[in-house]
Design a protein around this motif. Sequence first.
Motif, PDB file in Angstrom:
ATOM      1  N   GLN A 157      76.354  49.339  32.977  1.00 32.98           N
ATOM      2  CA  GLN A 157      75.510  48.244  33.439  1.00 32.98           C
ATOM      3  C   GLN A 157      75.969  46.931  32.821  1.00 32.98           C
ATOM      4  OE1 GLN A 157      71.499  49.613  32.497  1.00 32.98           O
ATOM      5  NE2 GLN A 157      71.301  50.552  34.511  1.00 32.98           N
ATOM      6  N   LYS A 191      74.005  44.451  37.260  1.00 30.74           N
ATOM      7  CA  LYS A 191      74.873  45.275  38.086  1.00 30.74           C
ATOM      8  C   LYS A 191      75.011  46.654  37.459  1.00 30.74           C
ATOM      9  CE  LYS A 191      79.397  45.283  40.383  1.00 30.74           C
ATOM     10  NZ  LYS A 191      80.646  44.521  40.583  1.00 30.74           N
ATOM     11  N   THR A 192      74.786  47.682  38.266  1.00 30.72           N
ATOM     12  CA  THR A 192      74.909  49.066  37.814  1.00 30.72           C
ATOM     13  C   THR A 192      76.048  49.729  38.563  1.00 30.72           C
ATOM     14  OG1 THR A 192      72.530  49.204  37.378  1.00 30.72           O
ATOM     15  CG2 THR A 192      73.736  51.286  37.548  1.00 30.72           C
ATOM     16  N   ASN A 212      75.626  48.780  42.446  1.00 35.64           N
ATOM     17  CA  ASN A 212      74.413  48.140  42.939  1.00 35.64           C
ATOM     18  C   ASN A 212      74.062  46.962  42.049  1.00 35.64           C
ATOM     19  OD1 ASN A 212      71.849  48.082  44.575  1.00 35.64           O
ATOM     20  ND2 ASN A 212      70.965  48.445  42.550  1.00 35.64           N
ATOM     21  N   GLU A 214      71.128  43.892  41.387  1.00 39.80           N
ATOM     22  CA  GLU A 214      69.749  43.552  41.702  1.00 39.80           C
ATOM     23  C   GLU A 214      69.298  42.385  40.834  1.00 39.80           C
ATOM     24  OE1 GLU A 214      65.311  45.682  41.891  1.00 39.80           O
ATOM     25  OE2 GLU A 214      67.106  46.877  41.534  1.00 39.80           O
ATOM     26  N   TYR A 247      64.335  48.590  37.044  1.00 42.80           N
ATOM     27  CA  TYR A 247      65.083  48.480  38.294  1.00 42.80           C
ATOM     28  C   TYR A 247      65.719  49.830  38.592  1.00 42.80           C
ATOM     29  CZ  TYR A 247      68.581  47.612  34.691  1.00 42.80           C
ATOM     30  OH  TYR A 247      69.354  47.696  33.569  1.00 42.80           O
ATOM     31  N   ASN A 248      65.950  50.087  39.879  1.00 43.78           N
ATOM     32  CA  ASN A 248      66.366  51.414  40.337  1.00 43.78           C
ATOM     33  C   ASN A 248      67.652  51.345  41.145  1.00 43.78           C
ATOM     34  OD1 ASN A 248      63.887  52.662  39.323  1.00 43.78           O
ATOM     35  ND2 ASN A 248      62.875  51.616  41.034  1.00 43.78           N
ATOM     36  N   SER A 249      68.448  52.401  41.031  1.00 46.36           N
ATOM     37  CA  SER A 249      69.683  52.541  41.806  1.00 46.36           C
ATOM     38  C   SER A 249      69.850  54.007  42.182  1.00 46.36           C
ATOM     39  CB  SER A 249      70.906  52.080  40.992  1.00 46.36           C
ATOM     40  OG  SER A 249      70.753  50.751  40.545  1.00 46.36           O
TER      41      SER A 249
END
Length: 288
Positions: A157, A191-192, A212, A214, A247-249
């Motif tokens: 991340q 950013k993941t 991803n 966000e 936050y989710n991915s």
Amino acid sequence: MRASLKAFATAAFAATAAISSAYAADMAPRYTKAPPAPVVIWNWTGFYIGGNAGYSWGRSNTDVVYRNTATGAIIAPPPGSIVGGNFDMNGAIAGGQAGYNWQTNNWVWGVEGDIQWSDEKGDLALRCAGTLIGGPCLPGLTFLPPGATGTNIALSQHLEWFGTARLRGGILASPQFLLYGTGGLAYGSIKTNAALAGFTPAGVALAAVGSNSEVRVGWTVGVGAEWLFARDWSAKVEYLYMDLGRYNSSFTLLPGSAFAADVSSRFTDHILRAGINYHFNSPVVAKY
């Protein structure tokens, strides 16, 4: 007659001397008292703009849920699985800020916004462990391929940038030295990235990568000190605590596998930075 001339000459000489003395007195220099030294009043009211740089100690609290995309069922991780962890996301930061101050006696109130570039990043290794018969972490497999440990995820991340919009309020320890507290809105882009390594139902090694980004909105609070060291210039140091929430991915091994990982992270940050500001409409007032 001679006596009269002598008396006249004596009188004329005395008169001339008296006139010369009076004229000399008129021509003597006159001294006046110097004006008092001006009292300098430092004024914080007005707009300002500046830049800053520093370092941040971020932290990601990450959990993962494994899922079978063919059935939609949640996978119960077998022993040996890694389903989450906390990891550091530390790095340098730099950016700019702008704001406005209002001074009332020894109190200074204001608003400030800033935008920051960030090099904060970190990584975490996750695993959905396999079993001797493949298991749920290797969908479709009935055996464990040689050297296989399950489906592995290399997660990283990066806080790409962030900013804040805050209120400030503080007290002047001296006319040029401000101690303040601050708090308000925080936002940033995280950013993941994930690299997944697993197997097809036929036991063929399979890899996939996903990414991803966000933009998250959260909050921040902190303290600082600022020194107005010249007419229009000040220097400051500041500490902020920032929370961008959760936050989710989601990442999958599709189309070769029915395995998916749903990653949920919460990011918090400790920010320490120093900066310099140029002040507009904040003249030094000289009072006599």
